[in-house]
Design a protein around this motif. Structure first.
Motif, PDB file in Angstrom:
ATOM      1  N   VAL A  73      28.188  32.867  49.631  1.00 42.02           N
ATOM      2  CA  VAL A  73      29.506  32.496  49.103  1.00 42.02           C
ATOM      3  C   VAL A  73      29.821  33.288  47.841  1.00 42.02           C
ATOM      4  O   VAL A  73      30.909  33.866  47.693  1.00 42.02           O
ATOM      5  N   ASP A  74      28.875  33.331  46.928  1.00 40.51           N
ATOM      6  CA  ASP A  74      29.088  34.071  45.672  1.00 40.51           C
ATOM      7  C   ASP A  74      29.317  35.553  45.936  1.00 40.51           C
ATOM      8  O   ASP A  74      30.149  36.194  45.279  1.00 40.51           O
ATOM      9  N   GLY A  75      28.577  36.105  46.902  1.00 40.64           N
ATOM     10  CA  GLY A  75      28.728  37.514  47.236  1.00 40.64           C
ATOM     11  C   GLY A  75      30.105  37.823  47.785  1.00 40.64           C
ATOM     12  O   GLY A  75      30.703  38.857  47.456  1.00 40.64           O
ATOM     13  N   PHE A  76      30.629  36.930  48.612  1.00 42.06           N
ATOM     14  CA  PHE A  76      31.969  37.142  49.158  1.00 42.06           C
ATOM     15  C   PHE A  76      33.027  37.022  48.067  1.00 42.06           C
ATOM     16  O   PHE A  76      33.941  37.866  47.978  1.00 42.06           O
ATOM     17  N   LEU A  77      32.926  36.001  47.240  1.00 44.14           N
ATOM     18  CA  LEU A  77      33.942  35.755  46.222  1.00 44.14           C
ATOM     19  C   LEU A  77      33.956  36.828  45.142  1.00 44.14           C
ATOM     20  O   LEU A  77      35.004  37.100  44.552  1.00 44.14           O
ATOM     21  N   SER A  78      32.814  37.438  44.882  1.00 42.77           N
ATOM     22  CA  SER A  78      32.744  38.461  43.836  1.00 42.77           C
ATOM     23  C   SER A  78      33.098  39.849  44.346  1.00 42.77           C
ATOM     24  O   SER A  78      33.345  40.759  43.549  1.00 42.77           O
ATOM     25  N   ALA A  79      33.143  40.030  45.672  1.00 42.89           N
ATOM     26  CA  ALA A  79      33.467  41.335  46.241  1.00 42.89           C
ATOM     27  C   ALA A  79      34.980  41.527  46.297  1.00 42.89           C
ATOM     28  O   ALA A  79      35.751  40.570  46.283  1.00 42.89           O
ATOM     29  N   THR A  80      35.398  42.777  46.378  1.00 41.05           N
ATOM     30  CA  THR A  80      36.813  43.115  46.462  1.00 41.05           C
ATOM     31  C   THR A  80      37.057  44.035  47.650  1.00 41.05           C
ATOM     32  O   THR A  80      36.120  44.539  48.264  1.00 41.05           O
ATOM     33  N   GLY A  81      38.340  44.255  47.934  1.00 41.63           N
ATOM     34  CA  GLY A  81      38.698  45.187  48.994  1.00 41.63           C
ATOM     35  C   GLY A  81      38.938  44.503  50.320  1.00 41.63           C
ATOM     36  O   GLY A  81      39.220  43.300  50.398  1.00 41.63           O
ATOM     37  N   HIS A  82      38.808  45.264  51.396  1.00 42.34           N
ATOM     38  CA  HIS A  82      39.028  44.792  52.757  1.00 42.34           C
ATOM     39  C   HIS A  82      38.069  43.645  53.078  1.00 42.34           C
ATOM     40  O   HIS A  82      36.930  43.615  52.606  1.00 42.34           O
ATOM     41  N   ILE A  83      38.534  42.700  53.886  1.00 43.64           N
ATOM     42  CA  ILE A  83      37.664  41.573  54.228  1.00 43.64           C
ATOM     43  C   ILE A  83      36.357  42.043  54.872  1.00 43.64           C
ATOM     44  O   ILE A  83      35.302  41.427  54.677  1.00 43.64           O
ATOM     45  N   GLY A  84      36.396  43.156  55.599  1.00 47.53           N
ATOM     46  CA  GLY A  84      35.159  43.686  56.174  1.00 47.53           C
ATOM     47  C   GLY A  84      34.162  44.089  55.113  1.00 47.53           C
ATOM     48  O   GLY A  84      32.958  43.824  55.244  1.00 47.53           O
ATOM     49  N   ASP A  85      34.645  44.719  54.040  1.00 44.74           N
ATOM     50  CA  ASP A  85      33.760  45.077  52.933  1.00 44.74           C
ATOM     51  C   ASP A  85      33.158  43.837  52.296  1.00 44.74           C
ATOM     52  O   ASP A  85      31.980  43.809  51.923  1.00 44.74           O
ATOM     53  N   ARG A  86      33.975  42.798  52.169  1.00 40.13           N
ATOM     54  CA  ARG A  86      33.510  41.561  51.539  1.00 40.13           C
ATOM     55  C   ARG A  86      32.506  40.814  52.414  1.00 40.13           C
ATOM     56  O   ARG A  86      31.551  40.216  51.909  1.00 40.13           O
ATOM     57  N   LEU A  87      32.702  40.867  53.729  1.00 39.36           N
ATOM     58  CA  LEU A  87      31.734  40.253  54.640  1.00 39.36           C
ATOM     59  C   LEU A  87      30.383  40.957  54.550  1.00 39.36           C
ATOM     60  O   LEU A  87      29.324  40.297  54.514  1.00 39.36           O
ATOM     61  N   ILE A  88      30.397  42.270  54.511  1.00 41.05           N
ATOM     62  CA  ILE A  88      29.146  43.028  54.379  1.00 41.05           C
ATOM     63  C   ILE A  88      28.479  42.699  53.054  1.00 41.05           C
ATOM     64  O   ILE A  88      27.250  42.463  52.995  1.00 41.05           O
TER      65      ILE A  88
END
Length: 224
Positions: free
Chosen positions: A129-144
Motif C-alpha cells: 500500500v505504501d509503495g503504491f501511494l508513494s509512487a507517481t506516474g502511470h498506474i502501471g508504474d505504480r503497480l510495479i
C-alpha cells in the motif's frame, strides 16, 4: 501462496491489479478488472468465480464493501478465501477468511487494497500500500513499484515463480495484461521488463483496435 493489490488511479479512473505467487500462472486464477467498474483479487485457496461475481455486483451499483458483504453471505467456503476489491469511487474492501494459509494479513486505503497469505511477515501488505501511494506516474508504474515494495518487505515465505499485472481504461478490454506464468528468476522483474517494453506501445494498440486507419505503423519487418 500469494500477495497482491487492487488499485484505482484517481486522476484517470483506470483500474489495475498485480499479483505474485509461488504457484504457477497465478494471474490466470486471481486477477479480475473491468473498465468503469473496479478491480478484484480472488486468492488463497482460490475460487475463480468470485472475481467476476464481485465485478457484476459492483457494476450493478454496489460499493466494494457492499459486494464483499454480499459474497460473505451467499458464497460457500468463504473461510478459505481471500478477496480484495476497489470500486469506481475508490472505495476498498477486503475479506480474509480465518483459514487463509500461513501468515496472512491485509492493508487498505482510498484507491488501494492489498492482501497476502503464506507471507514472510505481516508487514508485506502495508508495504505494498505504501509503495503504491508513494509512487507517481502511470498506474502501471505504480503497480510495479508496489509489488517491488512488497517483495522488498519479505514477500512470500518461499520463492515466488509467477506474477501478473492487468489494467483497464475506457475500452471494454484490458489495455495491459502481462503475465509470467513460471520462472526460476524473479517473476515481478519479468513483468516489470515486459511493462517497460509494452508501455510506449499501449496507446497504439488501443488505436489499432478502434480505428486502424489512424494507427501508427507496426514497426516490424515488412511493414511499409
Amino acid at each position: 501462496m500469494t500477495f497482491s493489490l487492487v488499485a484505482r488511479c484517481a486522476d484517470t479512473g483506470m483500474f489495475g491489479m498485480a499479483v505474485s505467487s509461488s504457484s504457477p500462472a497465478v494471474a490466470a486464477r486471481c486477477a479480475y478488472v473491468r473498465a468503469g467498474v473496479g478491480a478484484v483479487a480472488s486468492q488463497n485457496i482460490t475460487d475463480p468465480t468470485l472475481g467476476p461475481l464481485m465485478l457484476d455486483l459492483m457494476e450493478r451499483g454496489m460499493s466494494a464493501e457492499e459486494a464483499i458483504a454480499e459474497i460473505q453471505q451467499t458464497s460457500q467456503f468463504m473461510e478459505y478465501r481471500q478477496v480484495l476489491a476497489v470500486d469506481v469511487r475508490g472505495g476498498t474492501a477486503i475479506h480474509s477468511g480465518p483459514k487463509s494459509l500461513g501468515i496472512w494479513t491485509q492493508a487498505q486505503a482510498q484507491d488501494i487494497a492489498s492482501g497476502g497469505n503464506l507471507l514472510a511477515n505481516d508487514g508485506v501488505p502495508q508495504a505494498i500500500v505504501d509503495g503504491f501511494l508513494s509512487a507517481t506516474g502511470h498506474i502501471g508504474d505504480r503497480l510495479i513499484a508496489a509489488m517491488r515494495a512488497g517483495r522488498a518487505a519479505g514477500g512470500e515465505a518461499g520463492p515466488v515463480h509467477s506474477a501478473g499485472m492487468k489494467i483497464v481504461d475506457k475500452v471494454a478490454w484490458p489495455v495491459a495484461d502481462l503475465r509470467c506464468d513460471w520462472t526460476e528468476d524473479c517473476p515481478i522483474e519479468s513483468i516489470a521488463t515486459a511493462w517497460e517494453v509494452y508501455k510506449p506501445q499501449l496507446k497504439a494498440y488501443i488505436q489499432r483496435a478502434i480505428d486502424p486507419r489512424e494507427a501508427p505503423s507496426y514497426g516490424v519487418p515488412g511493414d511499409d
